[in-house]
Design an enzyme around this catalytic site. Structure first.
Site, mmCIF file in Angstrom:
data_model
loop_
_atom_site.group_PDB
_atom_site.id
_atom_site.type_symbol
_atom_site.label_atom_id
_atom_site.label_comp_id
_atom_site.label_asym_id
_atom_site.label_seq_id
_atom_site.Cartn_x
_atom_site.Cartn_y
_atom_site.Cartn_z
ATOM 1 N N GLY A 48 0.845 -1.209 0.000
ATOM 2 C CA GLY A 48 0.000 0.000 0.000
ATOM 3 C C GLY A 48 0.870 1.245 0.000
ATOM 4 N N PHE A 74 -2.214 -0.700 -5.867
ATOM 5 C CA PHE A 74 -3.201 -0.971 -6.902
ATOM 6 C C PHE A 74 -3.609 0.358 -7.516
ATOM 7 C CE2 PHE A 74 -6.858 -4.256 -7.549
ATOM 8 C CZ PHE A 74 -6.480 -4.371 -8.872
ATOM 9 N N GLU A 75 -3.005 0.704 -8.643
ATOM 10 C CA GLU A 75 -3.227 2.024 -9.236
ATOM 11 C C GLU A 75 -3.441 1.906 -10.737
ATOM 12 O OE1 GLU A 75 -3.625 4.544 -7.365
ATOM 13 O OE2 GLU A 75 -2.712 3.911 -5.474
ATOM 14 N N ASP A 111 -2.990 -6.604 -7.484
ATOM 15 C CA ASP A 111 -3.762 -6.954 -6.296
ATOM 16 C C ASP A 111 -2.902 -7.633 -5.221
ATOM 17 O OD1 ASP A 111 -5.679 -7.557 -4.481
ATOM 18 O OD2 ASP A 111 -6.657 -9.116 -5.691
ATOM 19 N N TYR A 235 -16.596 4.436 13.901
ATOM 20 C CA TYR A 235 -15.241 3.923 13.636
ATOM 21 C C TYR A 235 -14.843 2.805 14.618
ATOM 22 C CZ TYR A 235 -10.738 3.628 11.530
ATOM 23 O OH TYR A 235 -9.654 3.127 10.860
ATOM 24 N N LYS A 244 -10.073 -3.665 12.817
ATOM 25 C CA LYS A 244 -8.815 -3.221 13.445
ATOM 26 C C LYS A 244 -8.494 -4.069 14.683
ATOM 27 C CE LYS A 244 -7.834 0.099 10.571
ATOM 28 N NZ LYS A 244 -6.763 -0.111 9.599
HETATM 29 P P1 NAD Z 1 -4.843 5.324 1.197
HETATM 30 O O1 NAD Z 1 -6.134 5.164 0.502
HETATM 31 O O2 NAD Z 1 -4.121 6.612 1.041
HETATM 32 O O3 NAD Z 1 -3.807 4.153 0.734
HETATM 33 C C1 NAD Z 1 -4.211 2.858 0.468
HETATM 34 C C2 NAD Z 1 -3.108 2.101 -0.254
HETATM 35 O O4 NAD Z 1 -3.539 0.736 -0.464
HETATM 36 C C3 NAD Z 1 -2.756 2.642 -1.656
HETATM 37 O O5 NAD Z 1 -1.369 2.519 -1.875
HETATM 38 C C4 NAD Z 1 -3.505 1.671 -2.592
HETATM 39 O O6 NAD Z 1 -2.951 1.562 -3.899
HETATM 40 C C5 NAD Z 1 -3.323 0.385 -1.814
HETATM 41 N N1 NAD Z 1 -4.274 -0.676 -2.174
HETATM 42 C C6 NAD Z 1 -5.620 -0.691 -2.030
HETATM 43 N N2 NAD Z 1 -6.125 -1.876 -2.462
HETATM 44 C C7 NAD Z 1 -5.063 -2.619 -2.880
HETATM 45 C C8 NAD Z 1 -4.924 -3.920 -3.422
HETATM 46 N N3 NAD Z 1 -5.965 -4.729 -3.614
HETATM 47 N N4 NAD Z 1 -3.682 -4.341 -3.768
HETATM 48 C C9 NAD Z 1 -2.599 -3.550 -3.595
HETATM 49 N N5 NAD Z 1 -2.671 -2.322 -3.049
HETATM 50 C C10 NAD Z 1 -3.884 -1.852 -2.699
HETATM 51 O O7 NAD Z 1 -5.114 4.971 2.724
HETATM 52 P P2 NAD Z 1 -4.508 5.471 4.124
HETATM 53 O O8 NAD Z 1 -5.468 6.414 4.738
HETATM 54 O O9 NAD Z 1 -3.095 5.848 4.007
HETATM 55 O O10 NAD Z 1 -4.650 4.107 4.964
HETATM 56 C C11 NAD Z 1 -3.593 3.210 5.167
HETATM 57 C C12 NAD Z 1 -3.752 2.569 6.539
HETATM 58 O O11 NAD Z 1 -3.652 3.573 7.550
HETATM 59 C C13 NAD Z 1 -5.121 1.888 6.740
HETATM 60 O O12 NAD Z 1 -4.933 0.719 7.524
HETATM 61 C C14 NAD Z 1 -5.882 2.929 7.551
HETATM 62 O O13 NAD Z 1 -6.918 2.365 8.309
HETATM 63 C C15 NAD Z 1 -4.761 3.465 8.422
HETATM 64 N N6 NAD Z 1 -5.035 4.771 9.061
HETATM 65 C C16 NAD Z 1 -5.496 5.837 8.343
HETATM 66 C C17 NAD Z 1 -5.778 7.032 8.990
HETATM 67 C C18 NAD Z 1 -6.304 8.229 8.236
HETATM 68 O O14 NAD Z 1 -6.817 9.163 8.870
HETATM 69 N N7 NAD Z 1 -6.164 8.292 6.949
HETATM 70 C C19 NAD Z 1 -5.543 7.165 10.373
HETATM 71 C C20 NAD Z 1 -5.023 6.084 11.077
HETATM 72 C C21 NAD Z 1 -4.775 4.873 10.412
#
Ligand code: NAD
Length: 394
Positions: A48, A74-75, A111, A235, A244
């Site tokens: 990710g 996944f982009e 994926d 949440y 979580k």
């Molecule tokens: P984001 O949407 O910015 O990033 C998601 C990433 O996952 C991207 O790189 C995407 O390409 C990848 N991805 C999605 N589906 C995929 C697949 N099938 N195969 C390969 N890659 C895939 O999300 P984010 O907010 O950075 O979240 C990342 C983690 O951080 C999550 O666990 C989220 O719960 C956690 N988090 C987020 C926050 C917030 O406020 N944004 C706060 C605390 C924790």
């Protein structure tokens, strides 16, 4: 082509390659300004890694610790007729800057939940790096196909046991409205755990351990969120919170197999990302939180959060500081009593009319556009730009 933002609900359907590159360079410059992180990992896999927390989790070990990195995401790649997704451009820019500075970087688009991607990445580690010292799990996805049965699972953002009504910010219209979300069914609760719980994290670590590509004393980190009581129903105590919890249980199971301190969950701050903008109620909370934290001088973005995670916890001489549930808390500044009291004081009185005064929705909107490479200083948005940007390592 000339690329302009096209916003549809909580997503922007275009993104700007030069803006994305400028964002990546800004994050790299921040990490460099903080100096080298001693005792950092040297070979890191980030799942990710193209946007949000995962992108910063690739930038910090690379530019703060000099690590070789492999990224998975996944982009959509851009073509000469249509821009790609921001995550594609971020990954291209990451590799470009890494190469400029002599760092190994390879990226895989596809994926991460499937067996095929795991095999490709494991083969690459064997060939290029031998083993990795750290695996960061930062996937956020609305769906997952079971790699064995092919069954499709969907995650939902719903309360458990009862419906939930609260204020919500319609980010499109800049209006405060009331939203009621019905309770999730048992099926929805289970499916959300399947998508956002620890099952796939464990599949990665097990497959890598079996293949011998995890170094002795390796560490693995996944991310979670807790936040204030006013968002708990949707949440922490909702379907995503259940997932979580499963992530935390998975960390415990991994520690039982590989030794204490191997797997850890880090609770991070609420920030504008593509994933968080899809959660009801949270964008309003973020807009209020940003105002309070900016005024106090404690506001951080993903890069500041992850730099602190590495410097103060993952690479700290005495190891990470953990809470009573064994988690790292880089949400500590968000959760201080004075910050939470200030947000709670404004919450009941925020309206569509005073939104811009009592919250930082202006900052939220800027951050949102920036996720897609728009509104970035120094980028000429009227100029023709190349939307087709091949991955340097391909
Ligand atoms: P984001 O949407 O910015 O990033 C998601 C990433 O996952 C991207 O790189 C995407 O390409 C990848 N991805 C999605 N589906 C995929 C697949 N099938 N195969 C390969 N890659 C895939 O999300 P984010 O907010 O950075 O979240 C990342 C983690 O951080 C999550 O666990 C989220 O719960 C956690 N988090 C987020 C926050 C917030 O406020 N944004 C706060 C605390 C924790």
């Amino acid at each position: 082509m000339i690329i302009q933002p096209k916003i549809r609900g909580f997503i922007c359907t275009t993104s700007h390659p030069d803006g994305c590159e400028a964002n990546v360079r800004e994050q790299v410059a921040y990490v460099k300004s903080k100096g080298e992180i001693s005792d950092g990992p040297k070979r890191v896999l980030v799942l990710g890694s193209s946007t949000g927390y995962g992108l910063s989790s690739r930038i910090v070990p690379a530019f703060g610790c000099g690590a070789s990195t492999i990224g998975v995401f996944f982009e959509k790649e851009g073509t000469d007729r249509k821009p790609g997704t921001a995550g594609w451009y971020n990954a291209v820019a990451f590799e470009k800057v890494a190469n400029e500075q002599g760092l190994y970087a390879k990226s895989f688009n596809g994926d991460a939940f499937g067996h095929e991607m795991k095999k490709t990445v494991i083969d690459t580690i064997k060939e290029d790096l031998g083993q990795v010292d750290m695996v960061i799990y930062s996937l956020a996805s609305p769906r997952r196909n079971d790699p064995d049965t092919g069954e499709a699972y969907r995650s939902v953002l719903k309360p458990i046991g009862h419906s939930y009504t609260n204020k919500n910010l319609n980010t499109d219209k800049a209006e405060i409205e009331e939203i009621t979300i019905e309770a999730a069914s048992e099926e929805e609760i289970d499916q959300t755990v399947k998508v956002m719980g620890g099952e796939d994290w464990k599949l990665w670590i097990d497959a890598m351990a079996d293949a011998g590509v995890l170094a002795d004393g390796f560490e693995t980190v996944a991310y979670s969120y807790i936040g204030p009581e006013l968002t708990w129903a949707i949440y922490t105590e909702g379907t995503i919170g259940g997932a979580k919890l499963h992530l935390e249980e998975t960390a415990k199971a991994m520690n039982a197999r590989f030794g204490d301190g191997t797997a850890v969950v880090s609770v991070n701050k609420a920030l504008v990302t593509q994933a968080s903008s899809a959660i009801p109620v949270v964008p309003l909370y973020i807009s209020l939180l940003y105002k309070v934290m900016k005024e106090k001088g404690t506001h951080e973005g993903t890069i500041e959060q992850i730099q602190r995670l590495f410097a103060d916890h993952l690479c700290a001489e005495n190891g990470p500081t953990l809470d009573d549930k064994g988690r790292i808390r880089v949400d500590d500044w968000e959760m201080t009593e004075d910050v939470q009291a200030a947000v709670a004081e404004v919450w009941p009185r925020v309206t569509s009319e005073n939104l811009m005064d009592v919250s930082d929705f202006g900052g939220y909107q800027k951050e949102f556009l920036k996720l897609f490479g728009f509104g970035v200083d120094g980028v000429d948005y009227a100029a023709d730009t190349e939307a087709e940007r091949p991955m340097p390592s391909a």
